[in-house]
Design an enzyme around this catalytic site. Sequence first.
Site, PDB file in Angstrom:
ATOM      1  N   LYS A 182      -7.023  -4.406 -23.673  1.00 27.15           N
ATOM      2  CA  LYS A 182      -7.771  -4.465 -24.940  1.00 27.15           C
ATOM      3  C   LYS A 182      -6.764  -4.441 -26.100  1.00 27.15           C
ATOM      4  O   LYS A 182      -5.980  -5.370 -26.222  1.00 27.15           O
ATOM      5  CB  LYS A 182      -8.775  -3.312 -24.976  1.00 27.15           C
ATOM      6  CG  LYS A 182      -9.820  -3.413 -23.855  1.00 27.15           C
ATOM      7  CD  LYS A 182     -10.874  -2.343 -23.970  1.00 27.15           C
ATOM      8  CE  LYS A 182     -11.987  -2.541 -22.957  1.00 27.15           C
ATOM      9  NZ  LYS A 182     -11.722  -1.883 -21.665  1.00 27.15           N
ATOM     10  N   GLU A 240       0.845  -1.204   0.000  1.00 30.60           N
ATOM     11  CA  GLU A 240       0.000   0.000   0.000  1.00 30.60           C
ATOM     12  C   GLU A 240       0.873   1.243   0.000  1.00 30.60           C
ATOM     13  O   GLU A 240       1.881   1.311   0.706  1.00 30.60           O
ATOM     14  CB  GLU A 240      -0.917   0.000   1.219  1.00 30.60           C
ATOM     15  CG  GLU A 240      -2.127  -0.895   0.991  1.00 30.60           C
ATOM     16  CD  GLU A 240      -3.046  -0.988   2.202  1.00 30.60           C
ATOM     17  OE1 GLU A 240      -2.734  -0.388   3.240  1.00 30.60           O
ATOM     18  OE2 GLU A 240      -4.060  -1.672   2.093  1.00 30.60           O
TER      19      GLU A 240
HETATM   20  N1  DSN Z   1     -16.503  -3.802 -21.022  1.00 31.17           N
HETATM   21  C1  DSN Z   1     -15.590  -3.163 -21.932  1.00 31.17           C
HETATM   22  C2  DSN Z   1     -15.908  -3.424 -23.354  1.00 31.17           C
HETATM   23  O1  DSN Z   1     -16.241  -4.548 -23.677  1.00 31.17           O
HETATM   24  O2  DSN Z   1     -15.802  -2.539 -24.175  1.00 31.17           O
HETATM   25  C3  DSN Z   1     -15.472  -1.717 -21.669  1.00 31.17           C
HETATM   26  O3  DSN Z   1     -14.760  -1.537 -20.503  1.00 31.17           O
END
Ligand code: DSN
Length: 403
Positions: free
Chosen positions: A219, A47
């Site tokens: 992503k 932390e």
């Molecule tokens: N849940 C994500 C998506 O699928 O775009 C966004 O954070």
Amino acid sequence: MDQEIQDLISLETKRQNEGIELIASENYTSKEIREACGSILTNKYAEGYPHKRYYGGCQNVDAIELLAIQRVCQLFNAKFANVQPHSGSQANAAAYHALLPKGGKILSLVLNDGGHLTHGSPVSFSSHLYQFIHYPLNSMGKLDYDEILKIAQQEKPDLILAGYSAYPYAIDFAQFKNICNVIGCYFMVDMAHIAGLVAAKKHQNPVLYADIVTSTTHKTLRGPRGGIILTNNENLIKKINSAVFPYYQGGPLEHIIAAKAICFKEASSAEFVKYIDCVIKNTKACRDELFKMHAVVSDTDNHLFLLNTLDSYQLTGLQAQMLLEEAGITTNKNMIPNDTLTPKETSGLRIGFAAITTRGCTQEEAKKIAYLIHRILSKEMTSKEAKKQVLALTKNWKKIEEL
Ligand code: DSN
């Protein structure tokens, strides 16, 4: 010692290996990233921040976190970063807290047009702590900067938010910044979906324009599941840091932070630029092929496009998602601009090529995927009855299996 979980992981490995993954927000991480996620760093409490921890024994995790910060700043041309958010939602919560008092007014995209839950949805903390107003997309499904300026002048928000979950076009952050300058408000960008494109310099970099930029790392950036916050403002980074810890979070996930550091290194390679280039080309190839077959699709500048399944195949997004899943193609139902159905059904699908391109998909294969999608959703594959009740589609199973 835990056969049940081992078996389920094996099944998921099989699903991930054998399916065609078209969920725009997913990806396949490298072995090195997965090894860091599964490393002994998960044992450590830390932390606080490097050299300012509440626990002893932090010398190694300090060095890891500092490396992650240094690498992400270099990757996105930012002066300051916080790499501790456990997710994009946590990053957004901390960013709002750093910028605004409770009740502050935020102007964001209409959620059904591609915004995120944390951009003011009634079911998210965001709409309970802040006052949200929204700008729509135009009839072409695109951002209309004149309209956004008009709404901003009427509403006088404290913050304008850009960055979306299902927007297939390039975003002009410079125009947003001009609008914020006219209004005299903060500008924040949630670049979660396009972070990989920004890292590869295939999209305008929001860090040059926004007061705060948030992102996920899993992503198009192809890292571990988690969040980050970037800023060039020394005063804001102090507020961001205390908003992440101790306001919203406890101990940072140092194993994930190590994996983020590896992700930032991977994303600064020439190989990653080539990968993102292929993602964009594959997305466009699939979209163009569907368009040629008379499907109603958005255009695309990035890693995703929207397929209007209702107008193209008289299927709701939910039905289309389920039919494709029968054939091992994973997508997600998605609202399309001016959708008349509910978010549980939707009139379309969001289709993305970040994950499948990591598997080595080429433009030729992207076109084949378009053909498969078209065949599976077309009348010849699905009886009228099956369209009403997708679960009754077993009689078509054989055909889908052959495909
Ligand atoms: N849940 C994500 C998506 O699928 O775009 C966004 O954070």
